[in-house]
Design an enzyme around this catalytic site. Structure first.
Site: not given
Ligand code: SAJ
Length: 418
Positions: A215, A269
Protein backbone atom coordinates in the site's frame (compact mmCIF):
# COMPACT_ATOMS: atom_id res chain seq x y z
CA UNK A 1 -16.39 -26.03 12.13
CA UNK A 2 -13.08 -24.78 10.78
CA UNK A 3 -12.70 -21.05 11.39
CA UNK A 4 -12.43 -20.47 7.66
CA UNK A 5 -16.01 -21.68 7.26
CA UNK A 6 -17.24 -19.69 10.23
CA UNK A 7 -20.09 -17.41 9.16
CA UNK A 8 -18.96 -13.82 9.42
CA UNK A 9 -22.50 -12.43 9.65
CA UNK A 10 -21.99 -9.54 12.01
CA UNK A 11 -19.27 -7.08 11.13
CA UNK A 12 -18.13 -4.13 13.20
CA UNK A 13 -16.41 -1.28 11.34
CA UNK A 14 -14.43 1.05 13.61
CA UNK A 15 -13.95 4.58 12.26
CA UNK A 16 -16.77 5.83 10.00
CA UNK A 17 -14.78 8.23 7.85
CA UNK A 18 -14.06 8.47 4.14
CA UNK A 19 -13.12 4.76 3.97
CA UNK A 20 -14.85 3.12 6.95
CA UNK A 21 -18.34 4.39 6.12
CA UNK A 22 -18.36 3.28 2.44
CA UNK A 23 -16.90 -0.09 3.54
CA UNK A 24 -19.66 -0.48 6.13
CA UNK A 25 -22.28 0.48 3.54
CA UNK A 26 -21.15 -2.02 0.88
CA UNK A 27 -20.85 -4.82 3.47
CA UNK A 28 -24.42 -4.11 4.62
CA UNK A 29 -25.55 -4.03 1.01
CA UNK A 30 -23.95 -7.48 0.59
CA UNK A 31 -26.21 -8.79 3.39
CA UNK A 32 -23.98 -8.48 6.46
CA UNK A 33 -25.31 -6.99 9.67
CA UNK A 34 -22.99 -4.06 10.16
CA UNK A 35 -22.43 -2.03 13.30
CA UNK A 36 -20.32 1.05 12.77
CA UNK A 37 -18.40 2.66 15.61
CA UNK A 38 -17.27 6.27 15.71
CA UNK A 39 -15.98 8.50 18.48
CA UNK A 40 -18.08 11.47 17.31
CA UNK A 41 -21.71 11.55 18.47
CA UNK A 42 -22.56 13.89 15.56
CA UNK A 43 -21.34 11.34 13.02
CA UNK A 44 -23.24 8.53 14.74
CA UNK A 45 -26.48 10.55 14.68
CA UNK A 46 -26.06 11.64 11.06
CA UNK A 47 -25.34 8.08 9.90
CA UNK A 48 -28.25 6.62 11.88
CA UNK A 49 -30.45 9.13 10.02
CA UNK A 50 -29.17 7.59 6.75
CA UNK A 51 -27.08 10.65 5.89
CA UNK A 52 -23.42 11.00 4.92
CA UNK A 53 -21.34 13.55 6.87
CA UNK A 54 -19.13 14.33 3.83
CA UNK A 55 -19.35 14.47 0.02
CA UNK A 56 -18.86 11.17 -1.83
CA UNK A 57 -20.69 10.39 -5.06
CA UNK A 58 -23.20 7.53 -4.75
CA UNK A 59 -22.66 6.82 -1.04
CA UNK A 60 -25.79 8.45 0.35
CA UNK A 61 -28.18 6.37 -1.77
CA UNK A 62 -26.62 3.10 -0.56
CA UNK A 63 -26.35 4.27 3.05
CA UNK A 64 -29.96 5.45 3.24
CA UNK A 65 -31.10 2.06 1.90
CA UNK A 66 -29.13 -0.12 4.33
CA UNK A 67 -29.98 2.05 7.34
CA UNK A 68 -33.69 1.89 6.44
CA UNK A 69 -33.46 -1.93 6.14
CA UNK A 70 -31.83 -2.12 9.59
CA UNK A 71 -28.65 -3.67 8.12
CA UNK A 72 -26.39 -0.82 9.25
CA UNK A 73 -26.38 1.18 12.45
CA UNK A 74 -23.81 3.35 14.19
CA UNK A 75 -22.86 3.72 17.85
CA UNK A 76 -20.09 4.95 20.15
CA UNK A 77 -19.22 1.65 21.85
CA UNK A 78 -17.51 -1.36 20.23
CA UNK A 79 -20.02 -4.29 20.16
CA UNK A 80 -19.71 -8.09 19.94
CA UNK A 81 -19.15 -9.13 16.31
CA UNK A 82 -17.76 -11.98 14.18
CA UNK A 83 -15.35 -9.68 12.37
CA UNK A 84 -13.88 -6.26 13.10
CA UNK A 85 -12.53 -3.82 10.53
CA UNK A 86 -10.32 -1.03 11.86
CA UNK A 87 -10.42 2.02 9.63
CA UNK A 88 -9.08 4.88 11.72
CA UNK A 89 -6.59 7.66 10.89
CA UNK A 90 -2.83 7.12 11.01
CA UNK A 91 -1.40 10.64 10.97
CA UNK A 92 2.27 11.31 11.37
CA UNK A 93 3.99 13.03 14.25
CA UNK A 94 6.23 16.10 13.86
CA UNK A 95 9.25 14.02 12.82
CA UNK A 96 7.24 12.02 10.24
CA UNK A 97 6.87 8.91 12.43
CA UNK A 98 3.49 7.15 12.16
CA UNK A 99 1.13 7.83 15.04
CA UNK A 100 -0.53 4.47 15.81
CA UNK A 101 -2.52 5.72 18.79
CA UNK A 102 -5.91 5.54 17.00
CA UNK A 103 -5.21 1.92 15.98
CA UNK A 104 -4.19 1.12 19.56
CA UNK A 105 -7.38 2.72 20.93
CA UNK A 106 -9.51 0.70 18.47
CA UNK A 107 -7.68 -2.49 19.51
CA UNK A 108 -8.28 -1.75 23.19
CA UNK A 109 -11.99 -1.29 22.39
CA UNK A 110 -12.19 -4.62 20.54
CA UNK A 111 -10.27 -6.72 23.11
CA UNK A 112 -12.98 -7.03 25.80
CA UNK A 113 -15.59 -8.16 23.23
CA UNK A 114 -13.68 -11.19 21.93
CA UNK A 115 -14.82 -14.78 22.53
CA UNK A 116 -12.40 -16.62 20.21
CA UNK A 117 -12.55 -17.24 16.46
CA UNK A 118 -13.01 -13.57 15.45
CA UNK A 119 -11.30 -11.91 12.51
CA UNK A 120 -9.70 -8.48 13.08
CA UNK A 121 -8.78 -6.60 9.90
CA UNK A 122 -6.63 -3.48 9.82
CA UNK A 123 -7.64 -1.29 6.85
CA UNK A 124 -5.84 1.88 7.90
CA UNK A 125 -2.67 2.63 5.97
CA UNK A 126 0.23 1.97 8.33
CA UNK A 127 3.97 1.24 8.42
CA UNK A 128 5.37 -2.30 8.18
CA UNK A 129 4.67 -4.17 11.42
CA UNK A 130 1.48 -2.26 12.34
CA UNK A 131 -0.84 -5.28 12.02
CA UNK A 132 1.45 -7.24 14.30
CA UNK A 133 1.43 -4.29 16.69
CA UNK A 134 -2.39 -4.16 16.69
CA UNK A 135 -2.53 -7.92 17.36
CA UNK A 136 0.00 -7.41 20.17
CA UNK A 137 -2.22 -4.82 21.87
CA UNK A 138 -5.20 -7.20 21.76
CA UNK A 139 -3.27 -10.28 22.86
CA UNK A 140 -1.71 -8.34 25.72
CA UNK A 141 -5.17 -7.36 26.95
CA UNK A 142 -6.50 -10.92 26.42
CA UNK A 143 -3.56 -13.29 27.04
CA UNK A 144 -5.89 -16.32 27.02
CA UNK A 145 -6.12 -15.97 23.20
CA UNK A 146 -3.55 -16.82 20.55
CA UNK A 147 -2.66 -15.90 17.00
CA UNK A 148 -2.08 -19.60 16.24
CA UNK A 149 -4.91 -20.81 13.97
CA UNK A 150 -7.53 -23.54 14.35
CA UNK A 151 -7.74 -23.64 18.14
CA UNK A 152 -10.75 -22.82 20.32
CA UNK A 153 -8.92 -19.71 21.53
CA UNK A 154 -7.59 -18.54 18.14
CA UNK A 155 -7.89 -14.99 16.87
CA UNK A 156 -7.28 -14.06 13.22
CA UNK A 157 -5.46 -10.85 12.29
CA UNK A 158 -5.10 -9.47 8.80
CA UNK A 159 -4.32 -6.30 6.83
CA UNK A 160 -6.46 -5.27 3.86
CA UNK A 161 -5.28 -1.79 2.86
CA UNK A 162 -7.85 0.41 1.18
CA UNK A 163 -6.93 1.63 -2.31
CA UNK A 164 -9.98 3.61 -3.40
CA UNK A 165 -9.77 7.02 -5.01
CA UNK A 166 -11.80 9.78 -3.30
CA UNK A 167 -14.57 10.79 -5.71
CA UNK A 168 -14.80 7.23 -7.10
CA UNK A 169 -14.96 5.31 -3.83
CA UNK A 170 -18.27 3.52 -4.42
CA UNK A 171 -17.05 2.16 -7.77
CA UNK A 172 -13.47 1.34 -6.77
CA UNK A 173 -14.52 -0.26 -3.46
CA UNK A 174 -16.30 -2.97 -5.43
CA UNK A 175 -14.13 -3.20 -8.55
CA UNK A 176 -10.50 -2.74 -7.44
CA UNK A 177 -8.29 -5.74 -6.72
CA UNK A 178 -7.43 -6.05 -3.03
CA UNK A 179 -4.21 -7.08 -1.34
CA UNK A 180 -4.90 -9.13 1.78
CA UNK A 181 -2.06 -9.90 4.16
CA UNK A 182 -2.68 -12.23 7.08
CA UNK A 183 -0.55 -12.70 10.16
CA UNK A 184 -1.37 -16.33 9.33
CA UNK A 185 -2.57 -17.92 6.10
CA UNK A 186 -5.85 -18.82 7.84
CA UNK A 187 -6.43 -15.17 8.78
CA UNK A 188 -5.85 -14.09 5.18
CA UNK A 189 -8.31 -16.75 3.95
CA UNK A 190 -10.96 -15.61 6.42
CA UNK A 191 -10.42 -11.98 5.40
CA UNK A 192 -10.73 -13.03 1.75
CA UNK A 193 -14.04 -14.73 2.41
CA UNK A 194 -15.42 -11.61 4.08
CA UNK A 195 -14.28 -9.23 1.34
CA UNK A 196 -15.50 -11.55 -1.43
CA UNK A 197 -19.01 -10.66 -0.22
CA UNK A 198 -18.73 -7.18 -1.78
CA UNK A 199 -15.53 -7.04 -3.87
CA UNK A 200 -15.58 -8.18 -7.49
CA UNK A 201 -11.84 -7.51 -7.98
CA UNK A 202 -9.14 -10.11 -7.48
CA UNK A 203 -8.33 -10.84 -3.82
CA UNK A 204 -4.56 -11.34 -3.63
CA UNK A 205 -3.25 -13.09 -0.54
CA UNK A 206 0.12 -12.41 1.10
CA UNK A 207 1.58 -11.80 4.56
CA UNK A 208 0.70 -8.70 6.58
CA UNK A 209 4.08 -6.98 6.25
CA UNK A 210 4.09 -7.25 2.46
CA UNK A 211 0.50 -5.96 2.31
CA UNK A 212 1.44 -2.98 4.48
CA UNK A 213 4.43 -2.20 2.30
CA UNK A 214 2.46 -2.72 -0.95
CA UNK A 215 0.00 0.00 0.00
CA UNK A 216 2.78 2.43 0.92
CA UNK A 217 4.60 1.54 -2.30
CA UNK A 218 1.59 2.42 -4.47
CA UNK A 219 1.29 5.88 -2.96
CA UNK A 220 5.06 6.47 -2.93
CA UNK A 221 5.18 5.50 -6.62
CA UNK A 222 2.61 8.16 -7.42
CA UNK A 223 4.32 10.73 -5.18
CA UNK A 224 7.71 10.19 -6.85
CA UNK A 225 6.14 10.52 -10.30
CA UNK A 226 4.26 13.69 -9.38
CA UNK A 227 7.52 15.07 -7.92
CA UNK A 228 9.16 14.49 -11.29
CA UNK A 229 6.40 16.55 -12.95
CA UNK A 230 6.64 19.27 -10.29
CA UNK A 231 10.42 19.47 -10.60
CA UNK A 232 10.06 19.71 -14.40
CA UNK A 233 7.59 22.58 -13.95
CA UNK A 234 10.15 24.54 -11.92
CA UNK A 235 12.94 23.84 -14.43
CA UNK A 236 10.70 24.72 -17.40
CA UNK A 237 9.61 27.98 -15.74
CA UNK A 238 13.20 29.11 -15.35
CA UNK A 239 13.99 28.06 -18.92
CA UNK A 240 10.99 29.93 -20.38
CA UNK A 241 9.39 26.69 -21.58
CA UNK A 242 5.67 25.80 -21.28
CA UNK A 243 5.75 22.69 -19.06
CA UNK A 244 2.36 21.45 -20.28
CA UNK A 245 3.49 21.43 -23.89
CA UNK A 246 6.78 19.86 -22.82
CA UNK A 247 5.03 16.97 -21.01
CA UNK A 248 2.51 16.48 -23.79
CA UNK A 249 5.32 16.16 -26.33
CA UNK A 250 7.47 13.85 -24.15
CA UNK A 251 4.43 11.64 -23.49
CA UNK A 252 4.21 10.85 -27.20
CA UNK A 253 7.18 8.55 -26.59
CA UNK A 254 5.76 5.03 -26.24
CA UNK A 255 7.49 4.40 -22.92
CA UNK A 256 7.12 7.83 -21.28
CA UNK A 257 4.09 8.77 -19.19
CA UNK A 258 4.75 11.87 -17.10
CA UNK A 259 2.05 12.95 -14.62
CA UNK A 260 0.78 16.50 -14.21
CA UNK A 261 2.43 19.24 -12.15
CA UNK A 262 0.35 21.35 -9.78
CA UNK A 263 0.56 23.55 -6.67
CA UNK A 264 1.87 20.62 -4.58
CA UNK A 265 0.56 17.26 -3.43
CA UNK A 266 -2.32 17.13 -0.99
CA UNK A 267 -4.70 14.73 0.69
CA UNK A 268 -4.21 12.46 3.62
CA UNK A 269 -2.63 9.61 1.64
CA UNK A 270 0.00 10.48 -0.95
CA UNK A 271 1.37 13.40 1.07
CA UNK A 272 1.62 11.19 4.18
CA UNK A 273 2.21 7.52 3.36
CA UNK A 274 5.69 7.78 1.76
CA UNK A 275 6.96 9.12 5.10
CA UNK A 276 6.07 5.76 6.68
CA UNK A 277 8.58 4.09 4.36
CA UNK A 278 11.16 6.77 5.07
CA UNK A 279 10.71 6.51 8.83
CA UNK A 280 11.05 2.70 8.67
CA UNK A 281 14.20 2.80 6.47
CA UNK A 282 15.71 6.28 6.57
CA UNK A 283 19.11 5.41 5.09
CA UNK A 284 17.78 3.54 2.06
CA UNK A 285 14.76 5.61 1.04
CA UNK A 286 16.54 8.69 -0.28
CA UNK A 287 14.57 9.00 -3.53
CA UNK A 288 11.24 8.67 -1.73
CA UNK A 289 12.25 11.32 0.85
CA UNK A 290 13.51 13.68 -1.86
CA UNK A 291 10.26 13.33 -3.81
CA UNK A 292 8.29 14.25 -0.69
CA UNK A 293 10.48 17.32 -0.19
CA UNK A 294 10.17 18.37 -3.85
CA UNK A 295 6.37 18.15 -3.67
CA UNK A 296 6.30 19.95 -0.33
CA UNK A 297 8.43 22.77 -1.77
CA UNK A 298 6.01 23.51 -4.62
CA UNK A 299 3.50 25.66 -2.64
CA UNK A 300 6.38 27.97 -1.63
CA UNK A 301 7.36 28.40 -5.27
CA UNK A 302 3.77 29.34 -6.18
CA UNK A 303 3.53 31.80 -3.28
CA UNK A 304 6.79 33.52 -4.28
CA UNK A 305 5.58 33.85 -7.86
CA UNK A 306 2.31 35.49 -6.79
CA UNK A 307 4.03 37.87 -4.36
CA UNK A 308 6.52 38.90 -7.03
CA UNK A 309 3.74 39.65 -9.54
CA UNK A 310 1.69 41.42 -6.83
CA UNK A 311 4.43 43.97 -6.13
CA UNK A 312 3.22 46.39 -8.77
CA UNK A 313 -0.21 46.76 -7.14
CA UNK A 314 -0.83 48.86 -4.04
CA UNK A 315 -3.71 46.68 -2.85
CA UNK A 316 -3.72 43.57 -5.05
CA UNK A 317 -6.80 41.37 -5.28
CA UNK A 318 -5.90 37.73 -5.85
CA UNK A 319 -8.60 35.29 -6.96
CA UNK A 320 -7.53 31.87 -5.61
CA UNK A 321 -9.45 29.32 -7.65
CA UNK A 322 -9.87 26.19 -5.53
CA UNK A 323 -8.71 25.26 -2.03
CA UNK A 324 -9.67 21.54 -2.02
CA UNK A 325 -6.78 19.08 -2.33
CA UNK A 326 -7.88 18.05 -5.83
CA UNK A 327 -10.61 18.53 -8.42
CA UNK A 328 -14.33 18.16 -7.71
CA UNK A 329 -14.21 17.20 -4.04
CA UNK A 330 -14.82 19.17 -0.83
CA UNK A 331 -11.89 17.64 1.08
CA UNK A 332 -9.57 20.39 2.35
CA UNK A 333 -7.24 18.14 4.38
CA UNK A 334 -3.51 18.51 3.72
CA UNK A 335 -4.42 20.80 0.84
CA UNK A 336 -1.50 22.75 -0.64
CA UNK A 337 -3.98 25.19 -2.23
CA UNK A 338 -5.51 26.02 1.12
CA UNK A 339 -2.02 26.63 2.55
CA UNK A 340 -1.16 28.87 -0.39
CA UNK A 341 -4.34 30.94 0.14
CA UNK A 342 -3.49 31.24 3.84
CA UNK A 343 0.08 32.32 3.23
CA UNK A 344 -0.96 34.89 0.64
CA UNK A 345 -3.51 36.34 3.03
CA UNK A 346 -0.83 36.65 5.72
CA UNK A 347 1.73 38.22 3.42
CA UNK A 348 -0.43 40.55 1.30
CA UNK A 349 -1.06 43.15 4.03
CA UNK A 350 -2.88 45.58 1.80
CA UNK A 351 -4.28 42.96 -0.55
CA UNK A 352 -7.34 40.73 -0.64
CA UNK A 353 -7.61 36.99 -1.33
CA UNK A 354 -10.87 36.02 -3.02
CA UNK A 355 -11.26 32.29 -2.46
CA UNK A 356 -13.46 30.53 -5.01
CA UNK A 357 -14.37 27.04 -3.85
CA UNK A 358 -17.65 25.79 -5.36
CA UNK A 359 -17.70 22.71 -3.10
CA UNK A 360 -17.97 24.50 0.27
CA UNK A 361 -20.46 26.95 1.81
CA UNK A 362 -18.16 28.59 4.33
CA UNK A 363 -14.45 29.15 4.72
CA UNK A 364 -12.51 26.89 7.11
CA UNK A 365 -11.56 28.68 10.32
CA UNK A 366 -7.87 29.20 9.43
CA UNK A 367 -8.88 31.21 6.35
CA UNK A 368 -11.90 32.92 7.92
CA UNK A 369 -9.62 34.33 10.63
CA UNK A 370 -7.88 36.60 8.10
CA UNK A 371 -9.88 39.79 7.58
CA UNK A 372 -8.57 40.10 4.01
CA UNK A 373 -10.03 36.75 2.82
CA UNK A 374 -13.48 36.32 1.28
CA UNK A 375 -15.31 33.29 -0.07
CA UNK A 376 -16.42 34.60 -3.47
CA UNK A 377 -18.42 33.46 -6.48
CA UNK A 378 -16.34 32.66 -9.56
CA UNK A 379 -17.63 35.50 -11.75
CA UNK A 380 -17.35 38.13 -9.04
CA UNK A 381 -13.81 37.06 -8.13
CA UNK A 382 -12.66 37.06 -11.77
CA UNK A 383 -14.05 40.54 -12.26
CA UNK A 384 -12.43 42.00 -9.14
CA UNK A 385 -9.08 40.22 -9.34
CA UNK A 386 -5.77 41.74 -10.45
CA UNK A 387 -4.19 38.29 -10.28
CA UNK A 388 -6.07 35.08 -11.12
CA UNK A 389 -4.40 32.10 -9.48
CA UNK A 390 -5.63 28.66 -10.58
CA UNK A 391 -4.95 26.10 -7.83
CA UNK A 392 -7.47 23.31 -8.51
CA UNK A 393 -8.97 22.14 -11.81
CA UNK A 394 -12.59 21.99 -10.61
CA UNK A 395 -15.08 21.46 -13.49
CA UNK A 396 -16.68 24.96 -13.35
CA UNK A 397 -13.26 26.57 -13.85
CA UNK A 398 -12.92 24.83 -17.22
CA UNK A 399 -15.89 26.88 -18.44
CA UNK A 400 -14.03 30.21 -18.08
CA UNK A 401 -12.95 31.73 -21.38
CA UNK A 402 -9.31 32.82 -20.86
CA UNK A 403 -9.86 35.55 -23.50
CA UNK A 404 -11.93 37.41 -20.90
CA UNK A 405 -8.89 37.57 -18.59
CA UNK A 406 -6.53 39.40 -20.92
CA UNK A 407 -6.26 42.42 -18.60
CA UNK A 408 -5.34 40.21 -15.63
CA UNK A 409 -2.21 38.46 -14.52
CA UNK A 410 -2.97 34.74 -14.74
CA UNK A 411 -0.93 32.19 -12.79
CA UNK A 412 -2.27 28.80 -13.76
CA UNK A 413 -0.68 25.98 -11.70
CA UNK A 414 -2.89 23.32 -13.34
CA UNK A 415 -2.48 24.24 -17.01
CA UNK A 416 -6.25 24.65 -17.19
CA UNK A 417 -6.54 27.37 -19.82
CA UNK A 418 -3.67 26.67 -22.16
N1 SAJ B 1 -1.72 15.21 -8.28
C1 SAJ B 1 -0.86 15.96 -9.07
N2 SAJ B 1 -0.56 15.52 -10.32
C2 SAJ B 1 -1.09 14.36 -10.83
C3 SAJ B 1 -1.94 13.58 -10.02
C4 SAJ B 1 -2.25 14.03 -8.75
O1 SAJ B 1 -0.37 17.01 -8.65
O2 SAJ B 1 -0.78 14.05 -11.99
C5 SAJ B 1 -2.04 15.66 -6.91
C6 SAJ B 1 -3.54 15.92 -6.67
O3 SAJ B 1 -3.90 17.21 -7.10
C7 SAJ B 1 -3.62 15.76 -5.18
C8 SAJ B 1 -2.60 14.66 -4.89
O4 SAJ B 1 -1.73 14.62 -6.01
O5 SAJ B 1 -3.23 16.94 -4.51
C9 SAJ B 1 -3.17 13.28 -4.66
O6 SAJ B 1 -4.25 13.03 -5.57
P1 SAJ B 1 -4.49 11.60 -6.27
O7 SAJ B 1 -5.71 11.73 -7.09
O8 SAJ B 1 -3.26 11.16 -6.96
O9 SAJ B 1 -4.66 10.59 -5.07
P2 SAJ B 1 -5.57 10.52 -3.73
O10 SAJ B 1 -4.73 11.04 -2.60
O11 SAJ B 1 -6.90 11.12 -3.90
O12 SAJ B 1 -5.74 8.93 -3.60
C10 SAJ B 1 -4.60 8.09 -3.55
C11 SAJ B 1 -4.77 6.95 -4.56
N3 SAJ B 1 -3.51 6.24 -4.70
C12 SAJ B 1 -2.94 6.02 -5.93
O13 SAJ B 1 -3.43 6.43 -6.97
C13 SAJ B 1 -1.67 5.23 -5.97
C14 SAJ B 1 -5.86 6.01 -4.07
O14 SAJ B 1 -5.96 4.87 -4.92
C15 SAJ B 1 -5.58 5.56 -2.64
O15 SAJ B 1 -6.60 4.71 -2.14
C16 SAJ B 1 -5.54 6.80 -1.77
O16 SAJ B 1 -4.44 7.62 -2.23
C17 SAJ B 1 -5.32 6.36 -0.32
O17 SAJ B 1 -6.29 6.41 0.45
O18 SAJ B 1 -4.21 5.94 0.02
Amino acid sequence: MSPINAPLDTVCVIGLGYIGLPTAAVLAQAGKTVIGVDIKQDNVDTINAGQVPFVEEGLEAVLAGVVAQGKLSAQLETPLADAYIVSVPTPFTGDHEADLSYIEAAARGIAPQLKGGELVVLESTAPPGATEHMAGVILEARPEFTNEPNLANSLYFSHAPERVLPGRIMIEMVENDRIIGGLTREAAEMNKELYASFCRGELLLTDARTAEMAKLTENAFRDVNIAFANELSMIADRQGIDVWELIELANHHPRVNILQPGPGVGGHCIAVDPWFIVSAERETSKLIATARNVNDSKPGVVIDKVLERAEKFKAPAVAALGIAFKANIDDLRESPSRNIANSLAAQLDEGTVLVVEPNIDELPRDLAEHDNVELAELEDALERADIVLVLVDHDPFHEVDPETLQEKIVIDTKGLWR
